[in-house]
Design a protein around this motif. Structure first.
Motif, PDB file in Angstrom:
ATOM      1  N   THR A 104     -89.762 -91.106 -20.551  1.00  0.00           N
ATOM      2  CA  THR A 104     -91.224 -92.021 -20.577  1.00  0.00           C
ATOM      3  C   THR A 104     -91.193 -92.986 -19.804  1.00  0.00           C
ATOM      4  OG1 THR A 104     -90.646 -93.268 -22.459  1.00  0.00           O
ATOM      5  CG2 THR A 104     -92.101 -91.348 -22.805  1.00  0.00           C
ATOM      6  N   PRO A 105     -92.062 -93.564 -18.721  1.00  0.00           N
ATOM      7  CA  PRO A 105     -92.004 -94.583 -17.915  1.00  0.00           C
ATOM      8  C   PRO A 105     -91.775 -95.970 -18.587  1.00  0.00           C
ATOM      9  CG  PRO A 105     -94.141 -93.354 -17.805  1.00  0.00           C
ATOM     10  CD  PRO A 105     -93.585 -92.994 -18.962  1.00  0.00           C
ATOM     11  N   LEU A 106     -91.493 -96.889 -17.981  1.00  0.00           N
ATOM     12  CA  LEU A 106     -90.878 -98.197 -18.299  1.00  0.00           C
ATOM     13  C   LEU A 106     -92.397 -99.017 -18.198  1.00  0.00           C
ATOM     14  CD1 LEU A 106     -87.540 -98.892 -16.660  1.00  0.00           C
ATOM     15  CD2 LEU A 106     -87.988 -98.559 -18.959  1.00  0.00           C
ATOM     16  N   GLU A 107     -93.034 -98.891 -19.288  1.00  0.00           N
ATOM     17  CA  GLU A 107     -94.386 -99.499 -19.478  1.00  0.00           C
ATOM     18  C   GLU A 107     -94.376-100.965 -19.356  1.00  0.00           C
ATOM     19  OE1 GLU A 107     -96.938 -97.880 -19.129  1.00  0.00           O
ATOM     20  OE2 GLU A 107     -96.676 -95.779 -19.653  1.00  0.00           O
ATOM     21  N   HIS A 108     -93.513-101.716 -19.622  1.00  0.00           N
ATOM     22  CA  HIS A 108     -93.392-102.982 -19.603  1.00  0.00           C
ATOM     23  C   HIS A 108     -92.479-103.716 -18.325  1.00  0.00           C
ATOM     24  CE1 HIS A 108     -95.065-102.885 -23.666  1.00  0.00           C
ATOM     25  NE2 HIS A 108     -94.224-101.941 -23.736  1.00  0.00           N
ATOM     26  N   LEU A 109     -91.946-102.870 -17.697  1.00  0.00           N
ATOM     27  CA  LEU A 109     -91.007-103.295 -16.518  1.00  0.00           C
ATOM     28  C   LEU A 109     -91.862-104.175 -15.420  1.00  0.00           C
ATOM     29  CD1 LEU A 109     -87.960-103.437 -15.993  1.00  0.00           C
ATOM     30  CD2 LEU A 109     -88.389-101.697 -14.129  1.00  0.00           C
ATOM     31  N   LYS A 110     -91.722-105.385 -15.330  1.00  0.00           N
ATOM     32  CA  LYS A 110     -92.225-106.316 -14.430  1.00  0.00           C
ATOM     33  C   LYS A 110     -91.482-106.543 -13.153  1.00  0.00           C
ATOM     34  CE  LYS A 110     -95.365-108.163 -18.255  1.00  0.00           C
ATOM     35  NZ  LYS A 110     -95.681-109.594 -18.765  1.00  0.00           N
ATOM     36  N   THR A 111     -90.117-106.561 -13.337  1.00  0.00           N
ATOM     37  CA  THR A 111     -89.303-107.073 -12.156  1.00  0.00           C
ATOM     38  C   THR A 111     -88.276-106.119 -11.901  1.00  0.00           C
ATOM     39  OG1 THR A 111     -89.697-109.604 -12.791  1.00  0.00           O
ATOM     40  CG2 THR A 111     -87.623-108.913 -11.357  1.00  0.00           C
ATOM     41  N   LEU A 112     -88.079-105.766 -10.870  1.00  0.00           N
ATOM     42  CA  LEU A 112     -86.898-104.515 -10.425  1.00  0.00           C
ATOM     43  C   LEU A 112     -86.414-105.043  -9.293  1.00  0.00           C
ATOM     44  CD1 LEU A 112     -85.575-102.017 -10.905  1.00  0.00           C
ATOM     45  CD2 LEU A 112     -87.333-100.822  -9.870  1.00  0.00           C
ATOM     46  N   VAL A 113     -85.151-105.096  -9.075  1.00  0.00           N
ATOM     47  CA  VAL A 113     -84.258-105.520  -7.957  1.00  0.00           C
ATOM     48  C   VAL A 113     -83.125-104.218  -7.823  1.00  0.00           C
ATOM     49  CG1 VAL A 113     -82.530-106.969  -6.681  1.00  0.00           C
ATOM     50  CG2 VAL A 113     -84.225-107.968  -8.104  1.00  0.00           C
ATOM     51  N   LEU A 114     -83.565-103.555  -6.830  1.00  0.00           N
ATOM     52  CA  LEU A 114     -82.767-102.137  -6.626  1.00  0.00           C
ATOM     53  C   LEU A 114     -81.336-102.413  -5.890  1.00  0.00           C
ATOM     54  CD1 LEU A 114     -85.348 -99.436  -5.182  1.00  0.00           C
ATOM     55  CD2 LEU A 114     -84.702-100.030  -7.446  1.00  0.00           C
ATOM     56  N   PRO A 115     -80.628-101.740  -6.358  1.00  0.00           N
ATOM     57  CA  PRO A 115     -79.069-101.976  -5.628  1.00  0.00           C
ATOM     58  C   PRO A 115     -79.541-101.515  -4.014  1.00  0.00           C
ATOM     59  CG  PRO A 115     -79.234 -99.884  -6.748  1.00  0.00           C
ATOM     60  CD  PRO A 115     -80.534-100.311  -7.074  1.00  0.00           C
ATOM     61  N   GLY A 116     -78.408-102.016  -3.088  1.00  0.00           N
ATOM     62  CA  GLY A 116     -78.454-101.692  -1.848  1.00  0.00           C
ATOM     63  C   GLY A 116     -78.170-100.218  -1.422  1.00  0.00           C
ATOM     64  N   MET A 117     -78.818 -99.794  -0.278  1.00  0.00           N
ATOM     65  CA  MET A 117     -78.274 -98.510  -0.048  1.00  0.00           C
ATOM     66  C   MET A 117     -78.043 -98.429   1.530  1.00  0.00           C
ATOM     67  SD  MET A 117     -80.554 -95.029  -0.273  1.00  0.00           S
ATOM     68  CE  MET A 117     -80.385 -94.618  -2.014  1.00  0.00           C
ATOM     69  N   ARG A 118     -76.681 -98.036   1.667  1.00  0.00           N
ATOM     70  CA  ARG A 118     -76.173 -98.152   3.070  1.00  0.00           C
ATOM     71  C   ARG A 118     -77.135 -97.388   4.074  1.00  0.00           C
ATOM     72  NH1 ARG A 118     -72.209-100.891   4.807  1.00  0.00           N
ATOM     73  NH2 ARG A 118     -70.961-100.512   2.947  1.00  0.00           N
ATOM     74  N   LEU A 119     -77.902 -96.273   3.975  1.00  0.00           N
ATOM     75  CA  LEU A 119     -78.711 -95.886   4.907  1.00  0.00           C
ATOM     76  C   LEU A 119     -79.899 -96.130   4.725  1.00  0.00           C
ATOM     77  CD1 LEU A 119     -76.554 -92.355   5.417  1.00  0.00           C
ATOM     78  CD2 LEU A 119     -76.480 -94.429   6.931  1.00  0.00           C
ATOM     79  N   GLY A 120     -80.156 -96.975   3.778  1.00  0.00           N
ATOM     80  CA  GLY A 120     -81.711 -97.317   3.632  1.00  0.00           C
ATOM     81  C   GLY A 120     -82.405 -96.266   2.657  1.00  0.00           C
ATOM     82  N   TYR A 121     -83.405 -96.736   1.781  1.00  0.00           N
ATOM     83  CA  TYR A 121     -84.314 -95.989   0.883  1.00  0.00           C
ATOM     84  C   TYR A 121     -85.280 -95.014   1.704  1.00  0.00           C
ATOM     85  CZ  TYR A 121     -82.394 -98.329  -3.374  1.00  0.00           C
ATOM     86  OH  TYR A 121     -81.430 -98.862  -4.273  1.00  0.00           O
ATOM     87  N   LYS A 122     -85.225 -93.864   1.288  1.00  0.00           N
ATOM     88  CA  LYS A 122     -86.227 -93.059   1.780  1.00  0.00           C
ATOM     89  C   LYS A 122     -87.477 -92.945   0.855  1.00  0.00           C
ATOM     90  CE  LYS A 122     -83.125 -89.873   3.937  1.00  0.00           C
ATOM     91  NZ  LYS A 122     -82.563 -88.358   4.363  1.00  0.00           N
ATOM     92  N   THR A 123     -88.577 -92.520   1.150  1.00  0.00           N
ATOM     93  CA  THR A 123     -89.851 -92.584   0.592  1.00  0.00           C
ATOM     94  C   THR A 123     -89.658 -92.003  -0.674  1.00  0.00           C
ATOM     95  OG1 THR A 123     -91.093 -92.699   2.688  1.00  0.00           O
ATOM     96  CG2 THR A 123     -92.522 -92.358   0.652  1.00  0.00           C
ATOM     97  N   GLU A 124     -89.211 -90.658  -0.749  1.00  0.00           N
ATOM     98  CA  GLU A 124     -89.016 -90.217  -1.979  1.00  0.00           C
ATOM     99  C   GLU A 124     -88.172 -90.861  -3.213  1.00  0.00           C
ATOM    100  OE1 GLU A 124     -87.059 -87.782   1.008  1.00  0.00           O
ATOM    101  OE2 GLU A 124     -88.798 -88.825   1.265  1.00  0.00           O
ATOM    102  N   ALA A 125     -87.174 -91.409  -2.719  1.00  0.00           N
ATOM    103  CA  ALA A 125     -86.752 -92.409  -3.618  1.00  0.00           C
ATOM    104  C   ALA A 125     -87.324 -93.666  -4.279  1.00  0.00           C
ATOM    105  CB  ALA A 125     -85.180 -93.053  -3.157  1.00  0.00           C
ATOM    106  N   ILE A 126     -88.179 -94.236  -3.364  1.00  0.00           N
ATOM    107  CA  ILE A 126     -89.048 -95.323  -3.836  1.00  0.00           C
ATOM    108  C   ILE A 126     -90.027 -94.592  -4.782  1.00  0.00           C
ATOM    109  CG2 ILE A 126     -90.451 -97.111  -3.069  1.00  0.00           C
ATOM    110  CD1 ILE A 126     -87.557 -97.603  -2.402  1.00  0.00           C
TER     111      ILE A 126
END
Length: 504
Positions: free
Chosen positions: A155-177
């Motif tokens: 199920t989704p994280l219905e209460h998550l308000k703040t999210l800091v993703l880890p770094g990604m060497r080649l950058g995030y693609k649209t699918e991952a976001i």
């Protein structure tokens, strides 16, 4: 938060220290700040201690090991059992890189109660060409599977308000976001370190508008500091900076090994809020801004106060000074002073000086500058890089000499009334300075730079060197005049330092 239910892990020992309340116990702790670096505890042992706190709501877990399936499975199971957890921060033992599978498994192990998730100092990808270890965490074999397959949240994280993703060497693609945003409908603050390309930014904006109506803050940097940086993927860094153009105020690269001119161009032409830009490195040939990039587009950083940068201005041979040139030096009867281009030897030279004039007009428009540290890339006839103290910014610190058709652009800096420090390739003892800078120039500086209290005209530490013999270098008359009419002005840096070191 009720302090009677707080407990912290001491990073210098391997035991818990309870609060003063006698009613506290390891099964009722609501907040744990755990850092087991420097202890004998392994990550699985630390997880066992965490699992004793059944009422845990806040967990900062530093020094996590993510290099084996067993450890990752233990971490995921521990987190998934903390049903009241609201805030979770994870950081590795070192600046560790992991696979996307590990990040995904931890994310899906977070309980539905979570409100804040921060991955700190963690990168997804490969370091120096070594691939991150891939793990099949969902199978029923391999290290740690004896306790069963991982039960991941569906199920989704219905209460998550703040999210800091880890770094990604080649950058995030649209699918991952897209996958992340789908899990976080209540998101208010979102930090994505780097996009794979410019189109991802537009796609993310649309996704957030569509799926996260409460989004208020797409995290932006104000200060960027990096020591020992090597610009191997300039496009990725440029894209990362492009996300913070409205908020970045300070960028510092110290002891930088290499940075591309295109990266510096991106910073200067896009970072609107920039106040301090400092690029220091071991060799100017690896960290310079090209003249072409410097004048190709308008600079956006109109509020710059501190600028420390090296520019390749085309001086690629060690300058020489003949006896006849010395006799014609400023203060010895040269022609009338000019402030614009008049006559030059050929068309190529005209284009060159026009390019320099464009650059100097840009610098002169930075009316809030208080520190200008401008170094020039130059080589001698054998191809050896010259120290910045042996070169001079061509044509900038002179008003020009009409009799000898020498352009001068000092007047373009007339609006730098806040300038306190002038450093870099401005030494008064170089061949070009001896030829082009004299009494007229220092009088101009006194009249137009009322705040000036340091100019790097003389060798480092000159003020601290006592005159011990008649062979001591004589200060030129116009420099002595400057000292007399601007009491207290410093004419050299305080301490000896190699040319690549910070000149504070």
């Amino acid at each position: 938060m009720d302090i009677r239910h707080r407990q912290f892990f001491n990073s210098t020992s391997s035991s818990f220290s309870a609060s003063s309340s006698s009613s506290s116990s390891s099964t009722t702790a609501s907040s744990i700040n755990m850092d087991h670096r420097g202890t004998a505890l392994s990550t699985p042992q630390a997880c066992w201690l965490i699992s004793l706190s059944t009422r845990l709501t806040h967990l900062c877990f530093h020094g996590v090991e993510l290099d084996s399936e067993l450890v990752v499975r233990v971490i995921c199971r521990t987190i998934s059992q903390l049903h009241r957890l609201k805030h979770l921060e994870l950081s590795p033992r070192h600046n560790q890189e992991t696979s996307f599978q590990v990040y995904r498994a931890i994310f899906l192990s977070c309980p539905p109660s979570l409100e804040s998730l921060i991955y700190s100092n963690l990168d997804i990808g490969d370091r120096a060409g070594v691939p991150a270890v891939e793990m099949d965490l969902l199978s029923n074999h391999g290290d740690g599977w004896a306790q069963g397959v991982l039960l991941l949240r569906e199920t989704p994280l219905e209460h998550l308000k703040t999210l800091v993703l880890p770094g990604m060497r080649l950058g995030y693609k649209t699918e991952a976001i897209d996958w992340v945003v789908e899990q976080c409908p209540a998101l208010e603050a979102f930090d994505v370190p780097c996009f794979a390309n410019a189109s991802v930014g537009d796609a993310v904006s649309s996704l957030l508008q569509e799926r996260c109506p409460n989004i208020r803050h797409l995290s932006q940097l104000e200060t960027f500091y990096f020591k020992g940086y090597t610009d191997e993927w300039p496009l990725q860094l440029e894209l990362a900076f492009s996300r913070h153009t409205e908020t970045l105020r300070e960028i510092r690269f110290m002891l930088c090994r290499r940075i591309n001119s295109s990266t510096l161009k991106t910073i200067l032409t896009s970072c609107q809020a920039l106040v301090h830009l400092e690029i220091q490195g071991t060799h100017l040939s690896n960290i310079h801004l090209s003249l072409e990039d410097a004048i190709d587009s308008e600079w956006a950083c109109h509020n710059l106060e501190n600028l420390h940068i090296a520019i390749d201005m085309g001086q690629h041979e060690e300058p020489t000074l003949s006896a006849s040139q010395i006799r014609k030096a400023p203060g010895t009867g040269g022609g009338p002073m000019i402030q614009t281009l008049d006559e030059v030897a050929n068309e190529d030279e005209l284009v060159y000086w026009e390019s320099l004039e464009t650059l100097y007009r840009i610098i002169g428009s930075l009316t809030r500058l208080t520190v200008l540290n401008l170094k020039v890339l130059a080589f001698d006839s054998r191809g050896k890089e010259l120290d910045y103290t042996s070169t001079t910014i061509p044509g900038l610190l002179t008003l020009g000499d009409g009799a000898h058709h020498r352009p001068g652009f000092l007047s373009l800096l007339c609006n730098l009334t806040y300038l306190r420090e002038l450093r870099g390739a401005v030494r008064a003892d170089t061949p070009e300075s001896i030829l082009t800078m004299g009494q007229n120039e220092v009088e101009w500086m006194v009249d137009h730079w009322p705040s000036l209290d340091l100019v790097e005209f003389l060798p480092t530490g000159h003020e601290n060197k006592a005159i011990v013999s008649s062979t001591e270098e004589v200060i030129p008359p116009h420099i002595r005049w400057l000292q007399q009419h601007r009491p207290g002005i410093r004419l050299s840096l305080r301490a000896e330092a190699p040319s690549f070191a910070p000149t504070f």
